[in-house]
Design an enzyme around this catalytic site. Structure first.
Site, PDB file in Angstrom:
ATOM      1  N   ASP A   1       8.233  13.874  -0.959  1.00 46.59           N
ATOM      2  CA  ASP A   1       7.994  12.807   0.024  1.00 46.59           C
ATOM      3  C   ASP A   1       8.964  11.644  -0.213  1.00 46.59           C
ATOM      4  O   ASP A   1       8.575  10.480  -0.212  1.00 46.59           O
ATOM      5  CB  ASP A   1       6.527  12.343  -0.074  1.00 46.59           C
ATOM      6  CG  ASP A   1       6.121  11.463   1.098  1.00 46.59           C
ATOM      7  OD1 ASP A   1       6.718  11.601   2.188  1.00 46.59           O
ATOM      8  OD2 ASP A   1       5.202  10.641   0.937  1.00 46.59           O
TER       9      ASP A   1
ATOM     10  N   GLU B   1       0.863  -1.175   0.000  1.00 43.11           N
ATOM     11  CA  GLU B   1       0.000   0.000   0.000  1.00 43.11           C
ATOM     12  C   GLU B   1       0.901   1.227   0.000  1.00 43.11           C
ATOM     13  O   GLU B   1       1.668   1.425   0.936  1.00 43.11           O
ATOM     14  CB  GLU B   1      -0.863   0.032   1.274  1.00 43.11           C
ATOM     15  CG  GLU B   1      -1.608  -1.263   1.570  1.00 43.11           C
ATOM     16  CD  GLU B   1      -2.938  -1.364   0.843  1.00 43.11           C
ATOM     17  OE1 GLU B   1      -3.209  -0.493  -0.010  1.00 43.11           O
ATOM     18  OE2 GLU B   1      -3.691  -2.307   1.118  1.00 43.11           O
TER      19      GLU B   1
ATOM     20  N   THR C   1       1.390   5.631  -0.649  1.00 40.69           N
ATOM     21  CA  THR C   1       0.714   6.814  -0.123  1.00 40.69           C
ATOM     22  C   THR C   1      -0.607   7.061  -0.839  1.00 40.69           C
ATOM     23  O   THR C   1      -1.589   7.456  -0.233  1.00 40.69           O
ATOM     24  CB  THR C   1       1.637   8.047  -0.280  1.00 40.69           C
ATOM     25  OG1 THR C   1       2.902   7.708   0.263  1.00 40.69           O
ATOM     26  CG2 THR C   1       1.092   9.261   0.438  1.00 40.69           C
ATOM     27  N   TYR C   2      -0.626   6.804  -2.142  1.00 34.54           N
ATOM     28  CA  TYR C   2      -1.816   7.160  -2.913  1.00 34.54           C
ATOM     29  C   TYR C   2      -2.672   5.981  -3.338  1.00 34.54           C
ATOM     30  O   TYR C   2      -3.801   6.166  -3.778  1.00 34.54           O
ATOM     31  CB  TYR C   2      -1.417   7.957  -4.156  1.00 34.54           C
ATOM     32  CG  TYR C   2      -0.570   9.159  -3.830  1.00 34.54           C
ATOM     33  CD1 TYR C   2      -1.156  10.305  -3.308  1.00 34.54           C
ATOM     34  CD2 TYR C   2       0.802   9.142  -4.010  1.00 34.54           C
ATOM     35  CE1 TYR C   2      -0.383  11.399  -2.986  1.00 34.54           C
ATOM     36  CE2 TYR C   2       1.588  10.240  -3.693  1.00 34.54           C
ATOM     37  CZ  TYR C   2       0.985  11.364  -3.176  1.00 34.54           C
ATOM     38  OH  TYR C   2       1.740  12.451  -2.855  1.00 34.54           O
ATOM     39  N   GLY C   3      -2.116   4.790  -3.278  1.00 33.75           N
ATOM     40  CA  GLY C   3      -2.898   3.657  -3.760  1.00 33.75           C
ATOM     41  C   GLY C   3      -2.178   2.338  -3.552  1.00 33.75           C
ATOM     42  O   GLY C   3      -1.101   2.287  -2.970  1.00 33.75           O
ATOM     43  N   THR C   4      -2.790   1.297  -4.073  1.00 27.78           N
ATOM     44  CA  THR C   4      -2.232  -0.052  -3.912  1.00 27.78           C
ATOM     45  C   THR C   4      -1.325  -0.379  -5.097  1.00 27.78           C
ATOM     46  O   THR C   4      -1.648  -0.041  -6.234  1.00 27.78           O
ATOM     47  CB  THR C   4      -3.391  -1.072  -3.838  1.00 27.78           C
ATOM     48  OG1 THR C   4      -4.353  -0.566  -2.900  1.00 27.78           O
ATOM     49  CG2 THR C   4      -2.913  -2.423  -3.355  1.00 27.78           C
ATOM     50  N   VAL C   5      -0.197  -1.033  -4.792  1.00 27.69           N
ATOM     51  CA  VAL C   5       0.738  -1.400  -5.852  1.00 27.69           C
ATOM     52  C   VAL C   5       0.696  -2.923  -6.055  1.00 27.69           C
ATOM     53  O   VAL C   5       0.742  -3.687  -5.088  1.00 27.69           O
ATOM     54  CB  VAL C   5       2.185  -0.950  -5.526  1.00 27.69           C
ATOM     55  CG1 VAL C   5       3.102  -1.153  -6.734  1.00 27.69           C
ATOM     56  CG2 VAL C   5       2.225   0.508  -5.083  1.00 27.69           C
TER      57      VAL C   5
HETATM   58  C1  Z3R Z   1       6.292   2.024  -9.151  1.00 27.41           C
HETATM   59  C2  Z3R Z   1       5.815   2.762  -8.103  1.00 27.41           C
HETATM   60  C3  Z3R Z   1       5.906   2.274  -6.832  1.00 27.41           C
HETATM   61  C4  Z3R Z   1       6.476   1.027  -6.630  1.00 27.41           C
HETATM   62  C5  Z3R Z   1       6.948   0.262  -7.688  1.00 27.41           C
HETATM   63  C6  Z3R Z   1       6.849   0.770  -8.957  1.00 27.41           C
HETATM   64  N1  Z3R Z   1       7.487  -0.921  -7.311  1.00 27.41           N
HETATM   65  C7  Z3R Z   1       7.467  -1.119  -6.020  1.00 27.41           C
HETATM   66  S1  Z3R Z   1       6.766   0.158  -5.186  1.00 27.41           S
HETATM   67  C8  Z3R Z   1       7.996  -2.274  -5.353  1.00 27.41           C
HETATM   68  C9  Z3R Z   1       8.132  -2.438  -3.984  1.00 27.41           C
HETATM   69  C10 Z3R Z   1       8.669  -3.647  -3.659  1.00 27.41           C
HETATM   70  S2  Z3R Z   1       8.982  -4.529  -5.028  1.00 27.41           S
HETATM   71  C11 Z3R Z   1       8.439  -3.338  -6.061  1.00 27.41           C
HETATM   72  S3  Z3R Z   1       8.985  -4.333  -2.090  1.00 27.41           S
HETATM   73  O1  Z3R Z   1       8.574  -5.702  -2.145  1.00 27.41           O
HETATM   74  O2  Z3R Z   1      10.382  -4.197  -1.823  1.00 27.41           O
HETATM   75  N2  Z3R Z   1       8.166  -3.530  -1.043  1.00 27.41           N
END
Ligand code: Z3R
Length: 297
Positions: free
Chosen positions: A126, A12, A14-18
């Site tokens: 941010d 999750e 700041t603005y939405g779910t990834v």
């Molecule tokens: C674009 C915008 C935000 C995110 C993107 C791509 N990929 C993210 S956050 C992400 C985070 C992980 S793996 C990919 S984590 O497993 O390390 N939290």
């Protein structure tokens, strides 16, 4: 949306779910950021949509690529390139130590991304380990650039999680409304220190007051002479006069050049903070890995 098959939820933001997803057309793995719009709102404000669409043109090796923006009914979906992990997760895997050369290589890339965005007049506002991504090739990419301009910085994320204050500069903590690139420089300095300390945050405050006290305990309380505009800020409060302590006392593994570079980021008066362009030319980077330097030639 039929084009993408969700593989798993990443988290999750700041603005939405990834989500991690597969592009059925190309077979590529992508990251989908889904911003859900309020039922009672009219839909996405057109200004926000325009801002997000402009970000598609922000192309740099150290900025997460926004490949597409899909707007359907009450959902805005941003399709990003996929990266394996964020800096927060990276810290969890490195068990309290990041070697000096890795700190230098990662921080150089962070500054490259920042300098590029700032040259386009786009700020992050941010910056924190959760929106700094690292891929399999140890390339660093900044995520969520420009989204603050499109959506604003909420006090809580959409999933009611409290937004962290750890990377906020004193001017913003005191309610400054004029935002400049100097905000990102303060945050970047906090992240540089955290990298050097193997993932230990520099100023882990729980509220605005504690955050400012933690900052002043290290860098000293700013005087009127150093920062005349401070007292005019809406959230200004007098803090006990504390003298700065040497940065080396909290950053034992950073060398002299690194300490000097960090000190130039952590300046309370935003006017006197170093810029990303200047930081890239600092002697701390004089022995940068030539492979990384060559990426930019
Ligand atoms: C674009 C915008 C935000 C995110 C993107 C791509 N990929 C993210 S956050 C992400 C985070 C992980 S793996 C990919 S984590 O497993 O390390 N939290």
């Amino acid at each position: 949306m039929e084009r993408y098959e969700v593989v798993s939820k990443i988290g999750e933001g700041t603005y939405g779910t990834v989500f991690k997803a597969k592009d059925k057309k190309s077979g590529d793995i992508v990251a989908l950021k889904v911003v859900r719009l309020d039922e009672d709102d009219e839909g996405i404000p057109s200004a926000a949509l325009r801002e997000v669409c402009l970000l598609k043109e922000l192309k740099h090796r150290n900025i997460v690529r926004l490949n597409d923006v899909l707007h359907k009914s009450l959902k805005l979906t941003m399709v990003f390139e996929y990266c394996d992990q964020d800096l927060k997760k990276y810290f969890d895997t490195c068990r309290g130590h990041v070697d000096k050369k890795t700190v230098q290589a990662l921080y150089y890339q962070l500054l490259r991304g920042l300098a590029f965005c700032h040259s386009q007049n786009i700020f992050h506002r941010d910056l924190k380990p959760q929106n700094i991504l690292i891929n399999k090739n140890r390339e660093l990419k900044l995520a969520d650039f420009g989204l603050a301009r499109a959506f604003g910085i909420p006090v809580r994320s959409f999933s009611a999680e409290v937004v962290t204050l750890w990377y906020r500069p004193p001017d913003v903590l005191m309610g400054a409304q004029i935002y400049t690139t100097s905000i990102d420089i303060w945050s970047a300095g906090c992240i540089f220190a955290e990298l050097s300390n193997g993932g230990k945050p520099l100023f882990p405050g729980n509220d605005v007051d504690e955050q400012l006290k933690r900052i002043f305990r290290l860098v000293g309380t700013p005087t009127e002479r150093m920062w005349p505009e401070m007292q005019k800020l809406q959230g200004y409060k007098q803090y006990p006069e504390i003298s700065p302590v040497p940065m080396s006392s909290v950053l034992p593994s950073l060398d002299e050049r690194g300490l000097d570079l960090l000190k130039k980021h952590l300046v309370c008066n935003p006017r006197y903070r170093i810029t990303a362009e200047e930081a890239l030319k600092h002697p701390y980077f004089s022995d940068l890995d030539p492979t990384i330097a060559a990426w930019y030639t």
